[in-house]
Enzyme design. Structure first.
Site, short mmCIF file in Angstrom:
data_model
loop_
_atom_site.label_atom_id
_atom_site.label_comp_id
_atom_site.label_asym_id
_atom_site.label_seq_id
_atom_site.Cartn_x
_atom_site.Cartn_y
_atom_site.Cartn_z
N ARG A 64 -24.19 -39.13 -44.04
CA ARG A 64 -23.66 -38.36 -42.90
C ARG A 64 -24.02 -36.88 -43.05
O ARG A 64 -24.25 -36.18 -42.06
CB ARG A 64 -22.15 -38.54 -42.79
N TYR A 68 -25.63 -34.57 -40.24
CA TYR A 68 -25.02 -33.31 -39.78
C TYR A 68 -26.05 -32.18 -39.80
O TYR A 68 -26.14 -31.39 -38.87
CB TYR A 68 -23.83 -32.93 -40.68
N TYR A 90 -15.79 -34.42 -29.39
CA TYR A 90 -14.49 -35.00 -29.06
C TYR A 90 -13.40 -34.33 -29.89
O TYR A 90 -13.65 -33.80 -30.97
CB TYR A 90 -14.48 -36.53 -29.24
N HIS A 92 -10.82 -31.55 -31.12
CA HIS A 92 -10.96 -30.09 -31.30
C HIS A 92 -12.25 -29.88 -32.08
O HIS A 92 -12.43 -30.51 -33.14
CB HIS A 92 -9.74 -29.59 -32.08
N VAL A 95 -11.68 -29.08 -35.92
CA VAL A 95 -10.72 -29.82 -36.75
C VAL A 95 -11.41 -31.01 -37.42
O VAL A 95 -11.87 -31.93 -36.73
CB VAL A 95 -9.52 -30.30 -35.90
N ALA A 122 -6.82 -35.01 -32.59
CA ALA A 122 -6.04 -36.22 -32.90
C ALA A 122 -4.65 -35.82 -33.40
O ALA A 122 -3.66 -36.49 -33.11
CB ALA A 122 -6.77 -37.03 -33.97
N GLN A 164 -9.59 -39.70 -42.02
CA GLN A 164 -10.74 -40.48 -42.47
C GLN A 164 -10.32 -41.51 -43.52
O GLN A 164 -11.04 -41.75 -44.49
CB GLN A 164 -11.86 -39.56 -42.98
N ALA A 205 -5.17 -42.50 -31.58
CA ALA A 205 -4.90 -41.98 -30.23
C ALA A 205 -5.75 -42.75 -29.23
O ALA A 205 -6.84 -43.21 -29.55
CB ALA A 205 -5.25 -40.50 -30.18
N THR A 233 -6.04 -42.54 -38.44
CA THR A 233 -5.40 -41.52 -39.28
C THR A 233 -4.15 -42.15 -39.87
O THR A 233 -3.40 -42.82 -39.15
CB THR A 233 -5.03 -40.27 -38.45
N1 SAM Z 1 -12.49 -33.33 -34.36
C1 SAM Z 1 -11.61 -34.50 -34.36
C2 SAM Z 1 -10.25 -34.07 -33.83
O1 SAM Z 1 -10.13 -32.96 -33.31
O2 SAM Z 1 -9.31 -34.85 -33.90
C3 SAM Z 1 -11.56 -35.13 -35.73
C4 SAM Z 1 -12.89 -35.66 -36.19
S1 SAM Z 1 -12.93 -36.28 -37.83
C5 SAM Z 1 -14.63 -36.27 -38.17
C6 SAM Z 1 -12.63 -37.99 -37.71
C7 SAM Z 1 -11.20 -38.33 -38.11
O3 SAM Z 1 -10.32 -37.86 -37.12
C8 SAM Z 1 -10.91 -39.83 -38.19
O4 SAM Z 1 -11.28 -40.40 -39.42
C9 SAM Z 1 -9.42 -39.85 -37.99
O5 SAM Z 1 -8.70 -39.48 -39.14
C10 SAM Z 1 -9.27 -38.76 -36.92
N2 SAM Z 1 -9.42 -39.36 -35.59
C11 SAM Z 1 -10.51 -39.44 -34.83
N3 SAM Z 1 -10.25 -40.11 -33.69
C12 SAM Z 1 -8.96 -40.46 -33.75
C13 SAM Z 1 -8.08 -41.17 -32.90
N4 SAM Z 1 -8.51 -41.68 -31.74
N5 SAM Z 1 -6.81 -41.33 -33.30
C14 SAM Z 1 -6.36 -40.84 -34.47
N6 SAM Z 1 -7.12 -40.16 -35.31
C15 SAM Z 1 -8.42 -39.97 -34.96
#
Ligand code: SAM
Length: 260
Positions: A64, A68, A90, A92, A95, A122, A164, A205, A233
């Protein structure tokens, strides 16, 4: 001249996109999109004539981190050719997201205008869907693998969120999920502070307005066999009450007395 804006789409299609983020997407010369769902990507494609998906940079078995770096290179190539570029991510964009931070740092280093627009992550959805106020007893957030690889001081009277969790313990950055052996190690770390029967929540979510969030409650020991997806999560509620710091309270009482 070239510029970069990294904006967030929020988590749920059509529900969270802010007006400034939308206008960045609409007015950019080129938009790079990283969405949680192909439908979300289609939605963004309707907002600008030149929308390019970042999904193609991922591949099975490919690190990954390499993906990136290539994404940042693709974004910066357009910025350097003088275009106003928008990165639409997607959630924030800042974040648990490396590419937007790396791209903005790279653009600024080269003297281009670059900014990030805050959005719904999320984490924000989690507080609403699970009725958790992070201010009630406090809340710690960690990336699950980092949490495993480094000694962190957990406060079991506060919430603990592990992001993650599906790839907890992965050092290759190239797998989609890690297996039971990795989860067993994570459980052993958590067992120092939590009983195995402590209830935890696998949270996802809703990414589409027609779907519902996943809120699967299970015993901590159930993590071994739980379905943990890339978008899961893990929420670990407090296991005990916060401990009063009587020494601090005594000193504050002294200050209060002196003020009378
Ligand atoms: N930028 C994203 C955000 O603002 O939530 C987070 C991206 S991060 C690379 C990926 C992690 O975010 C996932 O492994 C999980 O922990 C969390 N995540 C992403 N999609 C999610 C969802 N639909 N529901 C809950 N957690 C989520």
């Amino acid at each position: 001249q070239g510029s970069l804006a990294c904006v967030g789409l929020g988590m749920t299609l059509g529900a969270h996109l802010g007006p400034r983020a939308r206008s960045c997407i609409e007015q950019a010369d080129v938009v790079f999109v990283a969405a949680s769902d192909p439908l979300v990507e289609l939605w963004v494609q309707g907002m600008n004539r030149d929308v390019r998906s970042l999904q193609g940079f991922y591949a099975d078995g490919k690190s990954r981190h390499r993906s990136y770096r290539e994404m940042v290179d693709a974004i910066m190539c357009e910025v350097r050719s003088g275009r106003d570029v928008c990165g639409a991510f997607y959630g924030h964009p800042g974040v648990f997201a490396m590419v937007p931070h790396m791209a903005i740092a790279s653009a600024r280093e080269d003297g281009y205008q670059a900014f990030m627009e805050a959005a719904v992550s999320a984490e924000d959805c989690l507080y609403a869907d699970l009725a958790i106020d992070p201010g009630s007893v406090g809340c710690q957030h960690y990336e699950a693998s980092q949490f495993m690889f480094y000694r962190r001081r957990i406060e079991p009277s506060a919430y603990l969120m592990l992001w993650q969790i599906g790839v907890a313990g992965d050092r290759t950055f190239s797998v989609a999920t890690t297996g039971t052996g990795y989860r067993q190690v994570l459980l052993e770390i958590l067992a120092e502070d939590y009983p195995m029967e402590h209830e935890v929540i696998a949270y996802e979510a809703a990414t589409l307005p027609i779907s519902r969030p996943r809120k699967e409650h299970m015993a901590l020991s159930g993590l071994i066999t739980a379905r943990l997806n890339p978008e899961t999560t893990l929420v670990i509620p407090p296991a005990r009450r916060p401990e009063r710091n009587n020494e601090v309270i005594r000193r504050i009482e002294e200050i209060e007395q002196a003020m009378l």
